[in-house]
Write an enzyme that holds these catalytic residues in place. Sequence first.
Site, mmCIF file in Angstrom:
data_model
loop_
_atom_site.group_PDB
_atom_site.id
_atom_site.type_symbol
_atom_site.label_atom_id
_atom_site.label_comp_id
_atom_site.label_asym_id
_atom_site.label_seq_id
_atom_site.Cartn_x
_atom_site.Cartn_y
_atom_site.Cartn_z
ATOM 1 N N GLY A 133 0.792 -1.206 0.000
ATOM 2 C CA GLY A 133 0.000 0.000 0.000
ATOM 3 C C GLY A 133 0.834 1.270 0.000
ATOM 4 O O GLY A 133 0.380 2.320 -0.437
ATOM 5 N N ASP A 172 2.725 -3.601 12.355
ATOM 6 C CA ASP A 172 2.098 -4.242 11.189
ATOM 7 C C ASP A 172 2.608 -5.679 11.070
ATOM 8 O O ASP A 172 3.044 -6.121 10.007
ATOM 9 C CB ASP A 172 2.406 -3.437 9.913
ATOM 10 N N GLY A 199 4.376 1.531 -0.909
ATOM 11 C CA GLY A 199 5.636 1.618 -1.633
ATOM 12 C C GLY A 199 5.809 0.489 -2.614
ATOM 13 O O GLY A 199 5.015 -0.449 -2.661
#
Length: 463
Positions: free
Chosen positions: A50, A167, A52
């Site tokens: 999302g 994440d 890079g």
Amino acid sequence: MTLPILAKKVKKLASFQLFNLKLLLNGESSRGFSKFKKNYKLKGELGRGGFGIVYRAIRISDELPVAVKFVDRRTVREWGKLNDEQVPMEICMLAKCAKVKGVIKLLDWYSIPEGYLVVMERPYPCIDMFDFIKGEQKLDEEMARFLFRQIVQTVHECAQRRVLHRDLKDENVVIDLVSGEIRLIDFGASTILKKSPYTDFQGTRLYCPPEWFLHSLYLGKEAAVWSLGVLLYNALNGRLPFRNEKDICTAHLLGPLPFYAPVSAEAKDLIQRCLSFDPFSRCTIEAIFNHPWLKKSSPDWLVLSAATGSNHKEQNKENDEEHDESEELEEIHEEAEKDRKEMEGQNTSEGESGVGSSASSIATKLSPVEPNPEPSPRFSKTSLLVPPSSVELKEVVQSSKTKSVSQCPAPATLKPRRIRSKLLRAQNQPRPTAHQSTVLTALRRAMSRERHRHQAVEAAPKA
Ligand SMILES: Nc1ncnc2c1ncn2[C@@H]1O[C@H](COP(=O)(O)OP(=O)(O)OP(=O)(O)O)[C@@H](O)[C@H]1O
């Protein structure tokens, strides 16, 4: 327009122009694009997410395989300081974890007008854990334990350096296929670990704890433990435990989580403890280490990997396709533009890889609790890994292949029949066939691609 407002605008414009000038000058500085081009050669796309695009590249001086992530300046939400320079928090946190074995090594970084080029080590050959699980459909407990232990250790060491990844998911774990060592990647949502609650979130929603959706708050370590629980469930079941935010917030009302694979009571217990609805009764990272399931010893990677399945064909086929070598900057510009357009057109509110900084008002979405239908196996992710190719590292692979599997100590906790069958396979058949081994399939394909490339080069008419 009043005078103070006008003055404020002029000041803002001046500082913007100064910023642009700095960026222009930066093109010639030691961290500019021309320096990057002198040091690295981009070889094609490795994966994209999302925020890079990640390129496969080679360090020119020694042909070291590296990954280069382009981070668009406009998508950077948090900034930090590194040697007195303002840089995206991702770079800052990677630098802080330089000594953590399980974190991908930051080798270099460059600043270009559009953003940053983050140069990282690239284990070769490697596969990310999403693709690995997809190829196996689900992991057996020994393999899951072997990988999960390393992940927990890495998260723990990051926390000791006050780094919170935010994440944690299978896509963000890269597995070195030769050694079985994991590397945590993508620190794009990471931040400094603090004791007080966080009120912003940029990770993946399906790995996010209920307190975020219900109260727009979460504690760093407690949220990390929740994500680890989601990750372990996913590894053992081949699917995520929750389909959406409503599931995340209501699953505890429906009794124990359903499992879609034969999973031991100990593994289930660990997952339930990580996925405790109440963050204050959720287990700690230390408690995960001390859990009986994780404390069991694991077989060696060579033994484990020899037992992996052969379901990677599609993925490898996909991965085998070579991308054109890029005219670096132009490609980055084009790709960044394309990415931005895609991102604008996407609605990620409930998507698996959706990211966001605000908790949607789950209270308004929650309808009466119904039993959850079986979540479907996962087929998509935000990035695709192309197995890397490098002539030099072929030798590393070759030498690791000659290492005798039978030298590995027999794992104490394996059931006797299983030890025997695994060791028998290792001893009687010197190598498992490529069809039997995911790892070897990936190695074989990487090497055969190299061979084809050499043949093509040799066959080409000399200028
Ligand atoms: N150092 C690396 N070595 C090998 N593969 C890598 C490396 N870095 C990234 N990748 C591959 O590229 C993919 C995308 O990388 P990354 O997650 O950093 O990008 P992103 O844009 O931040 O993604 P996301 O939207 O999922 O957060 C990864 O899933 C992985 O397959």
